[in-house]
Scaffold this motif. Structure first.
Motif, PDB file in Angstrom:
ATOM      1  N   ASP A  72       5.391 -19.102  12.659  1.00  0.00           N
ATOM      2  CA  ASP A  72       5.251 -20.499  13.063  1.00  0.00           C
ATOM      3  C   ASP A  72       3.785 -20.890  13.098  1.00  0.00           C
ATOM      4  O   ASP A  72       2.945 -20.111  13.531  1.00  0.00           O
ATOM      5  N   GLY A  99       5.949 -11.144   7.524  1.00  0.00           N
ATOM      6  CA  GLY A  99       5.448 -12.235   8.353  1.00  0.00           C
ATOM      7  C   GLY A  99       4.409 -11.830   9.361  1.00  0.00           C
ATOM      8  O   GLY A  99       4.050 -12.620  10.232  1.00  0.00           O
ATOM      9  N   LEU A 147      12.702 -14.579   3.574  1.00  0.00           N
ATOM     10  CA  LEU A 147      14.133 -14.389   3.387  1.00  0.00           C
ATOM     11  C   LEU A 147      14.396 -13.369   2.294  1.00  0.00           C
ATOM     12  O   LEU A 147      13.618 -13.277   1.340  1.00  0.00           O
ATOM     13  N   LEU A 206      17.270 -14.242   7.155  1.00  0.00           N
ATOM     14  CA  LEU A 206      15.908 -14.425   7.658  1.00  0.00           C
ATOM     15  C   LEU A 206      15.378 -13.075   8.104  1.00  0.00           C
ATOM     16  O   LEU A 206      15.905 -12.458   9.019  1.00  0.00           O
ATOM     17  N   GLN A 237       9.660 -14.844  10.464  1.00  0.00           N
ATOM     18  CA  GLN A 237       9.215 -16.231  10.481  1.00  0.00           C
ATOM     19  C   GLN A 237       7.837 -16.274  11.107  1.00  0.00           C
ATOM     20  O   GLN A 237       7.589 -15.610  12.106  1.00  0.00           O
ATOM     21  N   TYR A 270       9.104 -19.022   6.267  1.00  0.00           N
ATOM     22  CA  TYR A 270      10.312 -18.230   6.468  1.00  0.00           C
ATOM     23  C   TYR A 270      10.365 -17.170   5.380  1.00  0.00           C
ATOM     24  O   TYR A 270      10.260 -17.489   4.195  1.00  0.00           O
ATOM     25  N   THR A 312      16.688 -24.672   7.634  1.00  0.00           N
ATOM     26  CA  THR A 312      15.425 -24.595   8.369  1.00  0.00           C
ATOM     27  C   THR A 312      15.440 -25.419   9.649  1.00  0.00           C
ATOM     28  O   THR A 312      14.404 -25.610  10.263  1.00  0.00           O
TER      29      THR A 312
END
Length: 168
Positions: free
Chosen positions: A107, A146, A96, A102, A105, A94, A69
């Motif tokens: 943030d 995500g 996966l 990955l 993601q 994250y 990470t």
């Protein structure tokens, strides 16, 4: 804890007997998650460089891939579908696959994770606050890629959150 190791993960069978054990010699174990297939196992750990997610299989002695990470600490792991793991970190989530790739993601930007739930049907729910107090922020639902499904500004503190099926 186990003498000579930084951590150990034990998977128990239905009789509460050890069915699988993995010993970590290089990183401290934080948490683990077993996939719905009861074979794929993900272990979050931390070493001198930051957070790691180690992938293992309970039907094999072979160690699988490792996802780094890049300094962010992993707080929890949860499978949001049969083969997609959400690694919830201090600054991002994250997504996966069981090969350690990955997929996506999300943030948190300048926000702070206050609480989350992975118990929804194919989504992850997060409460991200604008500051560390957690008195206001945004409730988000993310799909397994995500992407933000929905968001709701909240002007009060959330003390607990849970999800079930399609409800939060």
């Amino acid at each position: 804890q186990e003498a000579g190791y930084r951590g150990v993960v034990t998977v128990l069978d239905s009789s509460y007997e050890a069915a699988y054990k993995w010993y970590s010699g290089s990183a401290y174990v934080l948490c683990a998650a077993l996939a719905p297939n009861n074979i794929d196992l993900a272990v979050a750990s931390v070493n001198e460089t930051g957070g790691l997610v180690q992938f293992l299989r309970t039907d094999s002695e072979t160690v699988g891939p490792v996802f780094s990470t890049d300094g962010s600490l992993i707080l929890d792991l949860c499978f949001v579908s049969d083969n997609i793991l959400a690694a919830v970190g201090e600054s991002a989530v994250y997504f996966l696959n069981s090969s350690g790739t990955l997929l996506a993601q999300y943030d948190f930007g300048d926000g702070y994770l206050q609480t989350f739930s992975a118990d929804g049907d194919g989504f992850l729910t997060l409460f991200i606050s604008a500051d560390r107090s957690g008195l206001s922020g945004c409730l988000l639902t993310l799909d397994t890629q995500g992407n933000v499904i929905a968001e709701l500004p909240i002007e009060s503190e959330i003390l607990h959150m849970s999800a079930a099926g399609r409800y939060i």
